[in-house]
Design an enzyme around this catalytic site. Structure first.
Site, short mmCIF file in Angstrom:
data_model
loop_
_atom_site.label_atom_id
_atom_site.label_comp_id
_atom_site.label_asym_id
_atom_site.label_seq_id
_atom_site.Cartn_x
_atom_site.Cartn_y
_atom_site.Cartn_z
N GLN A 179 0.78 -1.25 0.12
CA GLN A 179 -0.07 -0.05 -0.23
C GLN A 179 0.82 1.24 0.01
O GLN A 179 0.21 2.35 -0.59
CB GLN A 179 -0.84 -0.02 1.24
N SER A 199 3.41 -4.73 -5.21
CA SER A 199 2.55 -5.07 -6.05
C SER A 199 2.17 -4.01 -7.08
O SER A 199 1.74 -3.04 -6.67
CB SER A 199 1.37 -5.56 -5.28
N HIS A 201 -0.44 -3.91 -9.07
CA HIS A 201 -1.80 -3.43 -9.27
C HIS A 201 -2.42 -2.52 -8.38
O HIS A 201 -3.46 -1.97 -8.30
CB HIS A 201 -2.84 -4.61 -9.35
N THR A 237 9.57 -18.59 -16.55
CA THR A 237 9.75 -17.67 -17.40
C THR A 237 9.18 -16.55 -16.95
O THR A 237 7.92 -16.24 -16.59
CB THR A 237 8.95 -18.45 -18.67
N CYS A 325 -10.47 -8.97 0.87
CA CYS A 325 -10.10 -10.24 1.42
C CYS A 325 -11.11 -10.59 2.23
O CYS A 325 -11.52 -11.88 2.32
CB CYS A 325 -8.87 -10.54 1.73
C1 LIG Z 1 -2.99 -6.01 -1.81
C2 LIG Z 1 -2.06 -6.10 -0.74
C3 LIG Z 1 -1.50 -7.52 -0.88
C4 LIG Z 1 -1.62 -8.42 -1.75
O1 LIG Z 1 -0.97 -8.32 -2.95
P1 LIG Z 1 -1.40 -9.06 -4.29
O2 LIG Z 1 -0.62 -8.31 -5.40
O3 LIG Z 1 -3.10 -8.58 -4.60
O4 LIG Z 1 -1.25 -10.34 -3.86
C5 LIG Z 1 -0.50 -7.51 0.36
N1 LIG Z 1 -0.37 -6.67 1.25
C6 LIG Z 1 -1.18 -5.57 1.22
C7 LIG Z 1 -1.06 -4.49 2.38
C8 LIG Z 1 -2.00 -5.25 0.10
O5 LIG Z 1 -2.69 -4.13 0.25
#
Ligand SMILES: *Cc1c(COP(=O)(O)O)cnc(C)c1O
Length: 390
Positions: A179, A199, A201, A237, A325
């Site tokens: 985050q 991450s 996304h 890969t 989640c």
């Molecule tokens: C979204 C999130 C994750 C998980 O990331 P993904 O790429 O969706 O597996 C882990 N930790 C935090 C704090 C997140 O907000």
């Protein structure tokens, strides 16, 4: 009907510039980066560039960044591999009660293997107490994992101070910065963490691609075994188009960071002020000082957040009760519980997360809808300010 997306902490749309960079790597530039001919080399070069872009976002050297399939994989890798690696030294791990499930459920799996985990408390502001951390450390502590920014209520932790305590005792330190990426400044040299998860996304890149920073000299064993990809640290890969997208998203996030933070916090503060001015009995969960610039986690007293969420959805507004989640379960949020928010209040709490495509008009529309819906739900509610909770 107007469509308003206020769930940027759950995921973000891929920015057009990011998508444009990705597309050629699905088609004409499809080569396997491990191949020796030209289209292979081209793909390999693209990965090198993306690695540099992600490294720059966090102040790392590019060899310290390893691409993974998601933030969850990075979290699983950091905890599981570090625990197994350091087992001879001890079996104690320290984390917090407010981590993402990618950390908490990995800790539970390690507990089944015999590791002991201390879950630190947080203050009503959502921050850990450094003294409690210090007291929790023992000679058998091998790993400390503390998230940088909370996904539900946005609290920013004192990572630099916590990592310094770990370093002083020769303990590995990991932070889940999923985050934090693109929302607060990150400098691994200043923070002195050993490992850090990211991450794509959550920063306007594609889903299904993440990264792990591993400080030079930290010989964390691989989690996925196989080929020699990713400097022999993560087999499989490479997902070239997604890695390219992640790189571009990281570059944009770095260049726009201060402007992004300033804009988000301005919109967020405006939104909270409007809601509190127009609707009685609304509290902000967590403190405002050390907080994700786009996070507003609000408790609407005397109503069910789920009903509010559904009625907002009928009005084209997408928000969540907290973590994506746990939104399907009726368990009260573990994060708000740890903050000491009473259960009834947790049930009336919603997370509004603002992002780069949010406009003031979106927020004005949301406030108008909230005013009407909250009034309607409160009229139907068996509890109220006058009657109190039953
Ligand atoms: C979204 C999130 C994750 C998980 O990331 P993904 O790429 O969706 O597996 C882990 N930790 C935090 C704090 C997140 O907000």
């Amino acid at each position: 009907m107007r469509k308003v997306y206020l769930d940027y902490s759950a995921t973000t749309p891929v920015k057009q510039e990011v998508l444009n960079e990705m597309i050629p790597y699905f088609t004409e530039k499809f080569g396997n980066p491990s191949s020796l001919y030209e289209i292979g080399a081209e793909a390999k070069e693209a990965i090198t560039k993306a690695r540099e872009q992600v490294a720059q976002l966090i102040g790392a050297k590019s060899q310290e960044v390893i691409f993974t399939s998601c933030g969850s994989e990075s979290d699983n890798w950091a905890l599981t591999s570090a625990a197994h690696w350091k087992k001879a030294k001890g079996n104690h791990i320290i984390t917090t009660k407010i981590e993402h499930h990618a950390i908490l459920h990995t800790c539970q799996a390690l507990e089944k293997e015999g590791f002991e985990v201390t879950y630190l408390n947080v203050t009503p502001e959502g921050r850990i107490d450094l003294k409690e951390l210090k007291d929790a450390i023992t000679d058998r502590t091998i790993l400390i994992s503390i998230m940088m920014v909370n996904n539900e209520m946005g609290a920013i932790q004192p990572i630099k101070e916590a990592a310094a305590m770990a370093k002083e005792r020769g303990i590995l330190f990991h932070t889940d910065a999923v985050q934090a990426g693109g929302n607060v400044p990150i400098d691994v040299e200043e923070l002195q963490v050993d490992m850090l998860s990211l991450s794509a996304h959550k920063i306007y890149g594609p889903k299904g691609i993440g990264a792990m920073y591993i400080r030079k000299g930290v010989a964390l064993p691989p989690f996925l075994h196989g080929g020699a990809q990713e400097m022999k640290r993560r087999a499989g890969t490479e997902n070239v188009p997604y890695i390219v997208g992640f790189g571009k998203a990281a570059e944009i996030a770095r260049l726009q960071l201060s402007e992004h933070m300033e804009r988000l916090s301005r919109l967020r503060d405006y939104f909270i002020a409007q809601v509190q001015e127009r609707i009685p009995y609304v509290d902000v969960n967590g403190g405002m000082e050390h907080r994700h610039p786009g996070n507003a986690n609000l408790a609407f007293n005397f109503i069910e957040g789920e009903s509010l969420l559904l009625l907002l959805d009928y009005n084209g507004i997408s928000i969540s009760t907290g973590s994506a989640c746990s939104s399907k379960s009726l368990e009260p949020s573990h994060v708000l519980s740890a903050l000491g928010v009473p259960v009834e209040k947790i049930h009336g709490s919603l997370r509004f997360s603002i992002g780069d495509f949010t406009t003031k008009e979106d927020l004005d529309y949301t406030v108008e809808c909230l005013v009407k819906i909250v009034e309607k739900l409160r009229a139907l509610s068996p509890v109220s300010a006058e009657k109190g909770w039953n």
